[in-house]
Design a protein around this motif. Structure first.
Motif, PDB file in Angstrom:
ATOM      1  N   ILE A 230       9.730  16.735  22.324  1.00  0.00           N
ATOM      2  CA  ILE A 230       8.949  15.424  22.782  1.00  0.00           C
ATOM      3  C   ILE A 230       8.390  14.438  21.187  1.00  0.00           C
ATOM      4  N   ARG A 231       7.463  14.900  20.658  1.00  0.00           N
ATOM      5  CA  ARG A 231       6.858  14.065  19.595  1.00  0.00           C
ATOM      6  C   ARG A 231       8.396  13.765  18.279  1.00  0.00           C
TER       7      ARG A 231
ATOM      8  N   ALA B 118      10.479  13.458  19.144  1.00  0.00           N
ATOM      9  CA  ALA B 118      12.028  11.946  19.575  1.00  0.00           C
ATOM     10  C   ALA B 118      11.541  11.137  19.881  1.00  0.00           C
ATOM     11  N   ASN B 119       9.978  10.786  20.076  1.00  0.00           N
ATOM     12  CA  ASN B 119       9.170   9.731  19.633  1.00  0.00           C
ATOM     13  C   ASN B 119       9.286   9.774  18.561  1.00  0.00           C
ATOM     14  N   SER B 120       9.073  10.308  17.369  1.00  0.00           N
ATOM     15  CA  SER B 120       8.564   9.415  15.951  1.00  0.00           C
ATOM     16  C   SER B 120       9.750   8.921  15.467  1.00  0.00           C
TER      17      SER B 120
ATOM     18  N   GLN C   9      12.405   7.203  17.230  1.00  0.00           N
ATOM     19  CA  GLN C   9      12.597   6.376  18.652  1.00  0.00           C
ATOM     20  C   GLN C   9      12.816   4.338  17.046  1.00  0.00           C
ATOM     21  N   SER C  10      11.694   4.322  15.719  1.00  0.00           N
ATOM     22  CA  SER C  10      11.705   3.476  15.302  1.00  0.00           C
ATOM     23  C   SER C  10      12.698   2.717  14.725  1.00  0.00           C
TER      24      SER C  10
ATOM     25  N   GLY D 221      11.076  -2.086  17.747  1.00  0.00           N
ATOM     26  CA  GLY D 221      10.340  -0.565  17.302  1.00  0.00           C
ATOM     27  C   GLY D 221       9.568  -1.577  16.186  1.00  0.00           C
TER      28      GLY D 221
ATOM     29  N   ARG E 108       6.626  20.369  24.063  1.00  0.00           N
ATOM     30  CA  ARG E 108       5.562  19.296  23.217  1.00  0.00           C
ATOM     31  C   ARG E 108       6.291  19.089  21.587  1.00  0.00           C
TER      32      ARG E 108
ATOM     33  N   PHE F 215      13.909  -1.278  24.637  1.00  0.00           N
ATOM     34  CA  PHE F 215      13.143  -0.742  23.925  1.00  0.00           C
ATOM     35  C   PHE F 215      12.472  -1.903  23.464  1.00  0.00           C
TER      36      PHE F 215
END
Length: 157
Positions: free
Chosen positions: A13-14, A16-18, A20-21, A139, A10, A136
């Motif tokens: 994932i957090r 990696a998601n942070s 993206q932009s 962002g 988890r 995608f």
């Protein structure tokens, strides 16, 4: 042990998601600048570009050279700031596909038989950057995101 693995996953994932932009911002800024420079170069060397497009058998090579140069210049700026991003990314993706088909056909046709030739072709990184942004989006750090946020808050008031 299972709980630790789940928590670590988890966390991954957090994190990696942070990213993206910021990643999309970096892609847009770098490749937007590259497209803009290439477009500027084409527009300032229309004779050479027209001759090259003529040698490729493109229709209306002078008009095509002007259009492609303008698309890359204006599209690159719009891509960099993130305005009309997905539409611009679609147009730039199409532009790079045409570049592959007309200017690097041998590399395109060797995508499976000699992938290194395909990756080494000039349009490759431009195409990948355009497709990334097309799929995608721009962002959070973009004019598109700012406008969407502004429209959302205006709709609530």
């Amino acid at each position: 042990m299972k709980d630790l693995a789940e928590k670590l996953y988890r966390l991954l994932i957090r994190v990696a998601n942070s990213l993206q932009s910021p990643f999309l911002l970096a892609v847009r800024l770098y490749w937007g600048w590259q497209f803009a420079q290439d477009g500027w170069g084409k527009l300032n060397n229309l004779g050479k570009v027209t001759d090259y497009f003529t040698s490729l058998g493109l229709p209306a090579p002078g008009l095509t050279a002007t259009f492609v140069g303008g698309l890359e210049l204006v599209g690159g700026v719009l891509l960099a700031i993130g305005l009309g991003t997905r539409l611009i990314a679609l147009l730039l993706t199409c532009n790079m596909l045409v570049a592959y088909i007309t200017g690097d056909r041998e590399a395109l046709l060797s995508v499976f038989s000699d992938p290194d030739k395909f990756y080494a072709a000039a349009p490759y990184t431009y195409l990948v950057a355009s497709v990334i942004v097309l799929i995608f989006g721009p962002g959070k750090f973009s004019v598109d995101a700012w406008l969407a946020k502004k429209r959302g808050s205006a709709a609530k008031s």
